[in-house]
Scaffold this motif. Structure first.
Motif, mmCIF file in Angstrom:
data_model
loop_
_atom_site.group_PDB
_atom_site.id
_atom_site.type_symbol
_atom_site.label_atom_id
_atom_site.label_comp_id
_atom_site.label_asym_id
_atom_site.label_seq_id
_atom_site.Cartn_x
_atom_site.Cartn_y
_atom_site.Cartn_z
ATOM 1 N N THR A 93 0.833 -1.208 0.000
ATOM 2 C CA THR A 93 0.000 0.000 0.000
ATOM 3 C C THR A 93 0.868 1.260 0.000
ATOM 4 N N LEU A 94 0.210 2.375 -0.242
ATOM 5 C CA LEU A 94 0.907 3.658 -0.138
ATOM 6 C C LEU A 94 1.442 3.859 1.276
ATOM 7 N N ARG A 95 0.710 3.372 2.265
ATOM 8 C CA ARG A 95 1.199 3.491 3.648
ATOM 9 C C ARG A 95 2.511 2.721 3.824
ATOM 10 N N ASP A 96 2.595 1.518 3.272
ATOM 11 C CA ASP A 96 3.843 0.746 3.330
ATOM 12 C C ASP A 96 4.990 1.552 2.731
ATOM 13 N N ILE A 122 -8.631 20.921 19.314
ATOM 14 C CA ILE A 122 -7.814 20.981 18.100
ATOM 15 C C ILE A 122 -7.160 19.632 17.835
ATOM 16 N N PHE A 123 -6.569 19.036 18.862
ATOM 17 C CA PHE A 123 -5.882 17.771 18.654
ATOM 18 C C PHE A 123 -6.838 16.621 18.393
ATOM 19 N N GLU A 124 -8.043 16.711 18.913
ATOM 20 C CA GLU A 124 -9.060 15.701 18.588
ATOM 21 C C GLU A 124 -9.392 15.772 17.097
ATOM 22 N N ALA A 125 -9.522 16.987 16.576
ATOM 23 C CA ALA A 125 -9.780 17.161 15.143
ATOM 24 C C ALA A 125 -8.602 16.668 14.316
ATOM 25 N N LEU A 126 -7.383 17.007 14.754
ATOM 26 C CA LEU A 126 -6.195 16.547 14.029
ATOM 27 C C LEU A 126 -6.070 15.026 14.051
ATOM 28 N N GLU A 127 -6.466 14.407 15.145
ATOM 29 C CA GLU A 127 -6.417 12.949 15.230
ATOM 30 C C GLU A 127 -7.360 12.317 14.208
ATOM 31 N N LYS A 128 -8.528 12.923 14.026
ATOM 32 C CA LYS A 128 -9.474 12.421 13.020
ATOM 33 C C LYS A 128 -8.888 12.575 11.613
ATOM 34 N N VAL A 129 -8.264 13.712 11.346
ATOM 35 C CA VAL A 129 -7.631 13.942 10.046
ATOM 36 C C VAL A 129 -6.536 12.897 9.824
ATOM 37 N N GLU A 130 -5.721 12.689 10.845
ATOM 38 C CA GLU A 130 -4.625 11.722 10.749
ATOM 39 C C GLU A 130 -5.155 10.312 10.487
ATOM 40 N N ASN A 131 -6.174 9.900 11.234
ATOM 41 C CA ASN A 131 -6.733 8.559 11.045
ATOM 42 C C ASN A 131 -7.315 8.384 9.647
ATOM 43 N N ASN A 132 -7.985 9.422 9.145
ATOM 44 C CA ASN A 132 -8.536 9.377 7.795
ATOM 45 C C ASN A 132 -7.414 9.278 6.757
ATOM 46 N N PHE A 133 -6.354 10.047 6.971
ATOM 47 C CA PHE A 133 -5.195 10.030 6.075
ATOM 48 C C PHE A 133 -4.561 8.639 6.041
ATOM 49 N N LEU A 134 -4.332 8.057 7.224
ATOM 50 C CA LEU A 134 -3.719 6.724 7.291
ATOM 51 C C LEU A 134 -4.627 5.673 6.663
ATOM 52 N N ASN A 136 -6.756 6.134 4.252
ATOM 53 C CA ASN A 136 -6.692 6.296 2.799
ATOM 54 C C ASN A 136 -5.384 5.752 2.225
ATOM 55 N N LEU A 137 -4.274 5.925 2.929
ATOM 56 C CA LEU A 137 -3.001 5.366 2.463
ATOM 57 C C LEU A 137 -3.063 3.840 2.395
ATOM 58 N N LYS A 154 -10.281 4.324 -3.976
ATOM 59 C CA LYS A 154 -11.247 4.383 -2.873
ATOM 60 C C LYS A 154 -10.796 5.376 -1.809
ATOM 61 N N ILE A 155 -10.650 6.618 -2.178
ATOM 62 C CA ILE A 155 -10.186 7.658 -1.254
ATOM 63 C C ILE A 155 -11.392 8.382 -0.676
ATOM 64 N N GLU A 156 -11.355 8.589 0.626
ATOM 65 C CA GLU A 156 -12.430 9.334 1.297
ATOM 66 C C GLU A 156 -12.036 10.794 1.399
#
Length: 160
Positions: A93-96, A122-134, A136-137, A154-156
């Motif tokens: 995967t892209l994450r790999d 703020i960090f709760e929002a950033l955590e959601k962004v990070e989880n979504n990013f990971l 998708n990777l 299949k990108i969200e």
């Protein structure tokens, strides 16, 4: 979704989010893409990869060693030596690829100063962004990226 690629600065634009990738990560993407297009039993030299993917040869060797260490490649030594994928393209995967260079993918360290009420929000929002990013990777693999009958990935787009 707007997409843009500026090769000079390695800046990828998706919507309003810009992400700058290290050259090494881009080289991992390009090497994996190149090897994914080869016959699975073909051993490819570092010189061939460097030339075809326009990567400085010595730099490509350094990146190839990191990729082997992470289990993405097999290295064959000797006169007929070279490299080939250690896994099927569908299993990479892209994450790999990103984690070959970046051991841990985080958007922002979540250390807060006591008493800052906005910090946790703020960090709760950033955590959601990070989880979504990971997430998708992990959804995009190199078989999909090299498939001649390319289907939409299949990108969200939305943050969950």
């Amino acid at each position: 979704m707007q997409q843009k690629f500026l090769n000079k600065n390695k800046i990828y634009k998706m919507g309003v989010l810009k992400m700058k990738l290290k050259n090494e990560i881009e080289y991992v993407f390009r090497i994996l893409n190149y090897l994914s297009l080869q016959d699975k039993d073909r051993i490819v030299t570092s010189a061939e990869i460097a030339e075809n993917e326009n990567i400085p040869h010595l730099f490509s060797i350094r990146v190839l060693k990191k990729m082997e260490k992470k289990g993405l490649l097999k290295i064959f030594k000797g006169a007929n030596g070279g490299y080939k994928l250690n896994r099927e393209p569908k299993d990479i995967t892209l994450r790999d690829a990103v984690e070959t260079i970046e051991d841990e993918i985080i958007i922002k360290d979540r250390s807060c100063v006591v008493g800052q009420t906005s910090c946790s929000i703020i960090f709760e929002a950033l955590e959601k962004v990070e989880n979504n990013f990971l997430s998708n990777l992990e959804k995009v693999n190199f078989q999909e990226l090299t498939c001649p009958t390319h289907v939409p990935l299949k990108i969200e787009d939305e943050i969950k």
